[in-house]
Design an enzyme around this catalytic site. Sequence first.
Site, mmCIF file in Angstrom:
data_model
loop_
_atom_site.group_PDB
_atom_site.id
_atom_site.type_symbol
_atom_site.label_atom_id
_atom_site.label_comp_id
_atom_site.label_asym_id
_atom_site.label_seq_id
_atom_site.Cartn_x
_atom_site.Cartn_y
_atom_site.Cartn_z
ATOM 1 N N LYS A 24 0.803 -1.232 0.000
ATOM 2 C CA LYS A 24 0.000 0.000 0.000
ATOM 3 C C LYS A 24 0.838 1.285 0.000
ATOM 4 C CE LYS A 24 -4.045 -1.986 2.261
ATOM 5 N NZ LYS A 24 -5.116 -1.775 3.249
ATOM 6 N N GLU B 119 -5.915 13.441 -2.517
ATOM 7 C CA GLU B 119 -5.570 14.177 -1.306
ATOM 8 C C GLU B 119 -5.648 13.270 -0.068
ATOM 9 O OE1 GLU B 119 -8.014 17.703 -0.860
ATOM 10 O OE2 GLU B 119 -7.472 17.742 1.274
ATOM 11 N N ASP C 255 -9.998 2.734 2.463
ATOM 12 C CA ASP C 255 -10.126 1.998 3.734
ATOM 13 C C ASP C 255 -10.787 2.857 4.817
ATOM 14 O OD1 ASP C 255 -8.921 -0.416 2.902
ATOM 15 O OD2 ASP C 255 -6.921 0.358 3.304
ATOM 16 N N ALA D 110 -2.281 2.066 16.804
ATOM 17 C CA ALA D 110 -1.641 3.174 16.093
ATOM 18 C C ALA D 110 -0.877 2.674 14.867
ATOM 19 C CB ALA D 110 -0.705 3.923 17.038
ATOM 20 N N ALA E 288 -3.820 0.715 9.845
ATOM 21 C CA ALA E 288 -5.285 0.780 9.787
ATOM 22 C C ALA E 288 -5.783 1.997 10.566
ATOM 23 C CB ALA E 288 -5.890 -0.496 10.352
ATOM 24 N N THR F 55 2.193 0.548 22.618
ATOM 25 C CA THR F 55 3.450 1.299 22.563
ATOM 26 C C THR F 55 3.074 2.777 22.451
ATOM 27 O OG1 THR F 55 4.340 -0.566 21.316
ATOM 28 C CG2 THR F 55 5.693 1.431 21.387
ATOM 29 N N GLU F 56 3.106 3.454 23.592
ATOM 30 C CA GLU F 56 2.546 4.805 23.668
ATOM 31 C C GLU F 56 3.215 5.784 22.690
ATOM 32 O OE1 GLU F 56 1.764 5.684 27.854
ATOM 33 O OE2 GLU F 56 2.149 7.781 27.327
ATOM 34 N N LYS G 116 4.160 5.408 19.777
ATOM 35 C CA LYS G 116 3.584 5.353 18.425
ATOM 36 C C LYS G 116 2.273 6.129 18.349
ATOM 37 C CE LYS G 116 3.453 1.533 15.969
ATOM 38 N NZ LYS G 116 3.327 0.064 15.738
HETATM 39 P P1 ATR Z 1 -2.451 -2.590 10.887
HETATM 40 O O1 ATR Z 1 -1.966 -2.170 9.543
HETATM 41 O O2 ATR Z 1 -3.516 -3.669 10.848
HETATM 42 O O3 ATR Z 1 -2.884 -1.438 11.725
HETATM 43 P P2 ATR Z 1 0.051 -2.733 12.317
HETATM 44 O O4 ATR Z 1 0.515 -1.531 11.598
HETATM 45 O O5 ATR Z 1 0.977 -3.875 12.500
HETATM 46 O O6 ATR Z 1 -1.229 -3.326 11.611
HETATM 47 O O7 ATR Z 1 -0.519 -2.271 13.762
HETATM 48 C C1 ATR Z 1 -0.959 -3.183 14.694
HETATM 49 C C2 ATR Z 1 -1.522 -2.434 15.899
HETATM 50 O O8 ATR Z 1 -2.054 -3.401 16.819
HETATM 51 C C3 ATR Z 1 -0.481 -1.654 16.667
HETATM 52 O O9 ATR Z 1 -1.114 -0.527 17.230
HETATM 53 C C4 ATR Z 1 -0.068 -2.652 17.769
HETATM 54 O O10 ATR Z 1 0.463 -2.060 18.935
HETATM 55 P P3 ATR Z 1 2.049 -1.749 19.045
HETATM 56 O O11 ATR Z 1 2.278 -0.491 18.295
HETATM 57 O O12 ATR Z 1 2.273 -1.595 20.507
HETATM 58 O O13 ATR Z 1 2.769 -2.930 18.454
HETATM 59 C C5 ATR Z 1 -1.416 -3.264 18.074
HETATM 60 N N1 ATR Z 1 -1.272 -4.588 18.703
HETATM 61 C C6 ATR Z 1 -0.942 -5.738 18.097
HETATM 62 N N2 ATR Z 1 -0.935 -6.753 18.982
HETATM 63 C C7 ATR Z 1 -1.264 -6.217 20.197
HETATM 64 C C8 ATR Z 1 -1.444 -6.733 21.520
HETATM 65 N N3 ATR Z 1 -1.280 -8.035 21.781
HETATM 66 N N4 ATR Z 1 -1.809 -5.877 22.495
HETATM 67 C C9 ATR Z 1 -2.005 -4.562 22.240
HETATM 68 N N5 ATR Z 1 -1.847 -4.010 21.017
HETATM 69 C C10 ATR Z 1 -1.488 -4.824 20.013
#
Ligand code: ATR
Length: 279
Positions: free
Chosen positions: A69, A81, A105, A131, A134, A156-157, A159
């Site tokens: 993407k 945009e 999306d 974060a 998606a 992960t705050e 992010k």
């Molecule tokens: P997508 O494109 O589907 O958003 P991604 O970019 O890999 O996928 O993002 C996954 C999100 O799910 C992130 O916000 C991730 O949190 P981290 O930034 O802390 O990794 C969150 N996530 C995935 N597994 C998790 C878990 N077990 N508990 C809490 N958050 C989770």
Amino acid sequence: MDSHTALFGVIGDPIRHSKSPIMLNRAFRETGVNGGYAAFHVTPERLEQAIAGVRGLGFRGLNVTIPHKVEVMQFLDEISEGAQAIGAVNTIVNENGRLIGYNTDGIGYVRSLKEEAEPDLSGKTIVVLGAGGAARGILWALAQEGPAAIFVANRTEAKAVELAGSFPSAMRISAVPGNGLQSVVAEADVVVNTTSVGMSPNVDALPIDPAWLKPGAVASDLIYNPLKTAFLSRAEERGCRIHGGLGMFVYQGAYAFEYWTGKPAPIAAMREVVLASFV
Ligand code: ATR
């Protein structure tokens, strides 16, 4: 299919699980559009050639999924945009040889949320859990609806802080520290889970404690496998309105169909064929 059939497809890696071909082919049949849509397994090293193929063969449109993407943008002639703001493209329209990239999306998610759960998002308080990629598209699309505030919370705050800070301040998107999440959720009108927490096979996992939710609020989940996550089941028991992830998938495809054909998408038929494919 005949010698006039307009060609479409989806590229990704992996791709064989994709339900886009059954959904879009059903949409073409339902509306009498002479189109055909297939899934193409394209690895990252063949992405550039795949886009050259779209030009060479005169495909009318293409959907783009993980992991292409972001990378696909460099091979297009114009980026809408919204797709620029999100930094990712999931739909390409071939306008007489010019390839234009869109992102359906986030707007697909918001159209589904408005149709299925909460028609008016203006003045509302919204919490987005997660974060990642998606979350980014959804934040941008939600901000167009004029909510009072949007809060982003993430395991992960840092992010969440970075993501919230990447939008213009007028969009009123801010990060919530982990210890402030409960009180923000308690006041929220809409809480949407964009993380993978609760996705099959870990179907019992919860992204937040559902007891934090305000009864009557909308609990929304991007996950559609399972169709109703533990988060949604527990929210429903608490008296919340619930909104599952299937609608986002249907409406992102509906927008692509509408950009390609200029016709209203046959939503009910599209949803029905995808739902039937789950059993
Ligand atoms: P997508 O494109 O589907 O958003 P991604 O970019 O890999 O996928 O993002 C996954 C999100 O799910 C992130 O916000 C991730 O949190 P981290 O930034 O802390 O990794 C969150 N996530 C995935 N597994 C998790 C878990 N077990 N508990 C809490 N958050 C989770």
